[in-house]
Design a protein around this motif. Structure first.
Motif, PDB file in Angstrom:
ATOM      1  N   ALA A 212       0.835  -1.207   0.000  1.00  0.00           N
ATOM      2  CA  ALA A 212       0.000   0.000   0.000  1.00  0.00           C
ATOM      3  C   ALA A 212       0.867   1.254   0.000  1.00  0.00           C
ATOM      4  O   ALA A 212       0.531   2.237  -0.669  1.00  0.00           O
ATOM      5  CB  ALA A 212      -0.932  -0.005   1.205  1.00  0.00           C
TER       6      ALA A 212
ATOM      7  N   ARG B 289      -5.689   0.855  -1.723  1.00  0.00           N
ATOM      8  CA  ARG B 289      -4.598   0.723  -0.751  1.00  0.00           C
ATOM      9  C   ARG B 289      -5.111   0.081   0.530  1.00  0.00           C
ATOM     10  O   ARG B 289      -4.437  -0.749   1.133  1.00  0.00           O
ATOM     11  CB  ARG B 289      -3.946   2.083  -0.479  1.00  0.00           C
TER      12      ARG B 289
ATOM     13  N   ASP C  81       1.537   4.131  -3.701  1.00  0.00           N
ATOM     14  CA  ASP C  81       0.798   5.246  -3.110  1.00  0.00           C
ATOM     15  C   ASP C  81      -0.030   6.033  -4.115  1.00  0.00           C
ATOM     16  O   ASP C  81      -0.841   6.867  -3.731  1.00  0.00           O
ATOM     17  CB  ASP C  81       1.736   6.167  -2.344  1.00  0.00           C
TER      18      ASP C  81
ATOM     19  N   GLU D 128      -7.303   5.404  -2.419  1.00  0.00           N
ATOM     20  CA  GLU D 128      -7.341   4.963  -1.022  1.00  0.00           C
ATOM     21  C   GLU D 128      -8.079   3.626  -0.815  1.00  0.00           C
ATOM     22  O   GLU D 128      -7.577   2.765  -0.095  1.00  0.00           O
ATOM     23  CB  GLU D 128      -7.960   6.053  -0.141  1.00  0.00           C
TER      24      GLU D 128
END
Length: 134
Positions: free
Chosen positions: A84, A95, A88, A92
């Motif tokens: 995760a 991740r 990057d 979100e």
């Protein structure tokens, strides 16, 4: 490469979900055992399956500390939290999916084949189900 930005030339984009599922199905015949071995080590592990390593993929593998030959295929494991952080640029929710441990009969796969796809490989009663993470 003409007409592509440097970013497009050197970064791995997202693979089409249907193409990724079909490619993983194709690779299961030869790579199912190493994929499951990665998961067996720890429920937090992500199995990274590299197929036909191109220049951006080779650079990614080097950054992760793995050597791969041009055009090579292989499997290695990365802790989900590390994956995760390394990826990057992923949204979100993707991740967070990488960071969450695998389910009891699940192997999480990060497919790298000219692009990146996140896939869930689940087994139940001998049947295998592959799902692309949206």
């Amino acid at each position: 490469m003409i007409g592509k930005s440097l970013r497009e030339r050197w970064e791995l984009g997202q693979l089409d979900a249907d193409k990724a599922v079909a490619l993983l199905k194709q690779m299961l015949g030869s790579h199912a055992e190493p994929l499951v071995e990665v998961r067996r080590k720890d429920a937090r592990m992500i199995a990274c399956l590299v197929v036909g390593a191109d220049k951006p993929t080779l650079r990614l593998c080097r950054e992760l500390g793995f050597e791969m030959r041009p055009g090579g295929t292989g499997v290695f494991g990365v802790l989900g939290g590390d994956a995760a952080r390394l990826f990057d640029t992923l949204p979100e929710p993707r991740r967070a999916w990488l960071e969450a441990p695998c389910g009891p009969r699940e192997t999480k796969v990060l497919l790298v084949a000219g692009g990146i796809a996140l896939l869930s490989l689940e087994t139940s009663d001998g049947a295998v189900t592959i799902t692309a993470v949206p």
